[in-house]
Write a protein that holds these residues in place. Structure first.
Motif, mmCIF file in Angstrom:
data_model
loop_
_atom_site.group_PDB
_atom_site.id
_atom_site.type_symbol
_atom_site.label_atom_id
_atom_site.label_comp_id
_atom_site.label_asym_id
_atom_site.label_seq_id
_atom_site.Cartn_x
_atom_site.Cartn_y
_atom_site.Cartn_z
ATOM 1 N N GLY A 188 0.851 -1.199 0.049
ATOM 2 C CA GLY A 188 -0.126 0.146 -0.162
ATOM 3 C C GLY A 188 0.708 1.267 -0.176
ATOM 4 O O GLY A 188 2.227 1.203 0.099
ATOM 5 N N PHE A 203 -2.936 8.490 3.337
ATOM 6 C CA PHE A 203 -3.329 9.808 2.417
ATOM 7 C C PHE A 203 -4.590 10.163 2.821
ATOM 8 O O PHE A 203 -5.358 9.609 3.380
ATOM 9 N N ASP A 232 -8.149 10.953 1.941
ATOM 10 C CA ASP A 232 -8.942 10.036 1.230
ATOM 11 C C ASP A 232 -10.147 10.977 0.779
ATOM 12 O O ASP A 232 -10.941 11.607 1.597
ATOM 13 N N THR A 236 -10.358 4.182 -4.440
ATOM 14 C CA THR A 236 -10.598 5.305 -4.142
ATOM 15 C C THR A 236 -9.632 6.384 -4.665
ATOM 16 O O THR A 236 -8.383 6.206 -4.640
ATOM 17 N N ASN A 288 -5.941 4.985 -5.401
ATOM 18 C CA ASN A 288 -5.533 3.870 -4.536
ATOM 19 C C ASN A 288 -6.096 2.660 -4.596
ATOM 20 O O ASN A 288 -7.481 2.256 -4.192
ATOM 21 N N ILE A 289 -5.328 1.741 -5.384
ATOM 22 C CA ILE A 289 -6.220 0.619 -5.950
ATOM 23 C C ILE A 289 -6.682 -0.505 -4.989
ATOM 24 O O ILE A 289 -5.711 -0.720 -3.918
ATOM 25 N N THR A 290 -7.927 -0.739 -4.919
ATOM 26 C CA THR A 290 -8.218 -1.654 -3.806
ATOM 27 C C THR A 290 -8.544 -2.990 -4.230
ATOM 28 O O THR A 290 -8.654 -4.106 -3.681
#
Ligand SMILES: *[C@@H]1O[C@H](CO)[C@@H](O)[C@H](O)[C@H]1NC(C)=O
Ligand SMILES: *[C@@H]1O[C@H](CO)[C@@H](O)[C@H](O)[C@H]1NC(C)=O
Ligand SMILES: *[C@@H]1O[C@H](CO)[C@@H](O)[C@H](O)[C@H]1NC(C)=O
Ligand SMILES: *[C@@H]1O[C@H](CO)[C@@H](O)[C@H](O)[C@H]1NC(C)=O
Ligand SMILES: *[C@@H]1O[C@H](CO)[C@@H](O)[C@H](O)[C@H]1NC(C)=O
Ligand SMILES: *[C@@H]1O[C@H](CO)[C@@H](O)[C@H](O)[C@H]1NC(C)=O
Ligand SMILES: *[C@@H]1O[C@H](CO)[C@@H](O)[C@H](O)[C@H]1NC(C)=O
Ligand SMILES: *[C@@H]1O[C@H](CO)[C@@H](O)[C@H](O)[C@H]1NC(C)=O
Length: 532
Positions: free
Chosen positions: A75, A79, A81, A100, A120-122
């Protein structure tokens, strides 16, 4: 932008010390590139190291898109969000990223952006998941409030146009006294002496290419649709211009429309343009709907098999200038074990049919041959591009002969193209090249090309190659017409540029039993672009 997924086995040749030492200027650094140096990842991607919240992350540089996304192992840390989620779907819609939108401090090429918008890749599906140390992407395209991160934030009631700006827009806006441009030099692995270092400069030029600022200004086209698309005069083969007609009838006569996409490891075009070029190589053979594998993205199974030591002099022509293409960029070399169990070296076309309605999408094989300035324009000057040639024809021809000779000597034997095509595709397969004799008019080779181009053959799902076929993640059917958003993927080709001691001359080994998808699709946001 194109991505690479699972890797086939890669065959390494021993490094030839004289080749490695031949030219210090194309050596890759072994330390993280915190300055202007970028990395050449196997001639497929060009990668910068960004510092994000104190962590170094390698990201692909993509002139074919605008948004930034990050997916490092472990990760990105803390940051701000925005709470706004954004997903980008590729290809037929099944491969995607989701996450997100966050704001975080990002440093790139000496510039520090306090709050950069990124995804932010989830969730990531059907895509390379930080597979070989490349854990994100920076788009070097134009901001467009109607698509992507800016639009997603605006739709959510936030000030998307301000906080959702691209990395480059933020850097330019922080430096209002500096030019709104960046300049890229892409290196070439596996050439002995003709490559240049890979560099990214923002609002400045690499010292050795400063003269690029005096090169002709080539405005983006059309000006109303800001992408890195340009008018081009097409190609010349061995000094003879091919007469090409733009697919888009609104393009001014005598021009074709091309796109510049550093995220594309190949060159995409229509079959007749592919045929017009490769039919000029003596000894080359076109096999339609072939079972011969290729690492290059394409939407058909047609392949040109080319004698590995053969080439032609291709130039990319623009108003007033022709830029030579290094012969190493025109063919891809790999080894493959055929159904007869014999391991062979095979050379195939790198300019492929990607099912595009438009004319040519220039990826890295072209962009390695020019130092390129991408200028976003300002209130008085519309966006434009400048090129400075990096390829000397004589030197490149010598380089090609030496490099291919070395490779042929050190690898599995090569079979003549016609015999190879017969072996893989049957005794009646194969259309031989028909080079125009020197001094004659340019029409014959092109006529041949048109004849053979007309029976387009779709690829077969059940062919032995289906397993190897690149997974395209773009907007295949509807939006391939949008050159700048096309992003494809290819089979990983060669060895590593990660250290100076890595072997530099390595053909790909394509196996029949690779079951994982070999490639990744384009970074075009399906939802967004269908609105555009
Ligand atoms: C993407 O993430 C958002 C927020 O978590 C979620 O609502 C959405 O369903 C996800 N999309 C997919 C395709 O899973
Ligand atoms: C960012 O992504 C990481 C890894 O996918 C995830 O663990 C983390 O919860 C995400 N952060 C936010 C704020 O969504
Ligand atoms: C390529 O190699 C073949 C076989 O050794 C030879 O006959 C041919 O002349 C070579 N072609 C070039 C362009 O060097
Ligand atoms: C390309 O041009 C160079 C320089 O004129 C020449 O040495 C080389 O043989 C040419 N290559 C081909 C394939 O015609
Ligand atoms: C706009 O860009 C052009 C081309 O780079 C430059 O010559 C000019 O000085 C710029 N104008 C302003 C006001 O910055
Ligand atoms: C095929 O040839 C390459 C290069 O000579 C070699 O590295 C590789 O191991 C061979 N593969 C097989 C299966 O024999
Ligand atoms: C392509 O080849 C495959 C078998 O290799 C065959 O099943 C298919 O019908 C062919 N398609 C065309 C359009 O010729
Ligand atoms: C980025 O890539 C370079 C070259 O492959 C490598 O040396 C460096 O360690 C990588 N950095 C990170 C943070 O992965």
């Amino acid at each position: 932008m194109f991505f690479t997924a699972a890797l086939p086995s890669i065959l390494l040749l021993s490094t030839k010390p004289w080749l490695a030492a031949a030219n210090g200027r194309d050596q890759q650094p072994s330390a993280p590139s915190l300055g202007n140096t970028i990395y050449n990842d196997q001639n497929l991607r060009y990668i910068a190291t960004v510092i994000v919240g104190g962590q170094s992350i390698n990201v692909t540089l993509d002139t074919g898109s605008t948004d930034m996304w990050l997916n490092p192992r472990g990760g990105v840390g803390t940051f701000q969000d925005t709470g706004v989620s954004h997903e980008i779907h590729y290809g037929d819609g099944s491969p995607f990223i989701n996450g997100t939108i966050g704001l975080i401090q990002v440093s790139l090429a000496g510039h520090v952006i306090p709050k950069q918008a990124f995804i932010n890749i989830t969730q990531i599906s059907g895509l390379d998941q930080c597979g070989h140390g490349d854990c994100g992407l920076i788009g070097l395209g134009f901001d467009n409030p109607k698509v992507g991160i800016q639009n997603a934030l605006t739709q959510a009631g936030q000030d998307g146009n301000t906080i959702g700006k691209s990395v480059l827009s933020n850097i330019f806006d922080m430096n209002p006294d500096k030019g709104r441009f960046f300049a890229l030099s892409l290196s070439r692995e596996r050439d002995a002496r003709d490559s240049a270092p890979a560099t990214l400069h923002i609002s400045e030029y690499a010292t050795r290419y400063e003269s690029v600022q005096y090169e002709p200004i080539r405005p983006v086209y059309p000006l109303t649709e800001t992408n890195w698309n340009l008018l081009s005069k097409g190609f010349s083969v061995n000094g003879r211009p091919l007469s090409l007609v733009a697919n888009d009838k609104t393009v001014p006569g005598g021009n074709i429309l091309i796109g510049l996409d550093t995220g594309n490891p190949g060159v995409c075009t229509r079959p007749e343009i592919r045929e017009a070029i490769y039919s000029q190589i003596p000894g080359a053979v076109l096999s339609k709907n072939s079972s011969i594998p290729s690492r290059n993205f394409r939407t058909d199974q047609d392949i040109w098999v080319i004698p590995c030591n053969a080439s032609l002099n291709l130039t990319m022509d623009f108003e007033g200038n022709s830029y030579p293409v290094h012969p190493l960029d025109l063919t891809a070399m790999y080894t493959h074990v055929g159904r007869d169990g014999v391991n062979r070296t095979i050379c195939v076309n790198t300019i492929t049919n990607c099912g595009m309605a438009k004319d040519v999408l220039y990826g890295d094989p072209f962009l390695r041959n020019v130092y390129t300035v991408y200028n976003f324009g300002n209130a008085t000057t519309p966006p434009f591009v400048q090129f400075s040639s990096q390829t000397d024809v004589e030197e490149a021809a010598r380089d090609f002969a030496i490099v291919r000779q070395e490779l042929l000597a050190g690898n599995a034997p090569e079979l003549g193209p016609a015999d190879l095509v017969h072996l893989y595709d049957g005794p009646s397969a194969g259309i031989p090249a028909n080079p125009t004799p020197p001094g004659s008019s340019c029409s014959s080779g092109v006529r041949v090309a048109e004849n053979i181009a007309n029976d387009a053959t779709p690829s077969s799902n059940d062919s032995i190659l289906a397993k190897h076929a690149p997974v395209i993640i773009g907007l295949l059917a509807a939006n391939l017409v949008v050159l700048s958003i096309l992003a494809l993927a290819v089979v990983r080709e060669v060895g590593s540029a990660r250290s100076q001691s890595a072997p530099r001359y390595v053909p790909v080994h394509v196996r029949d039993n690779d079951s994982a998808p070999l490639t990744h699709p384009p970074f075009s946001d399906k939802k967004d672009y269908s609105d555009a």
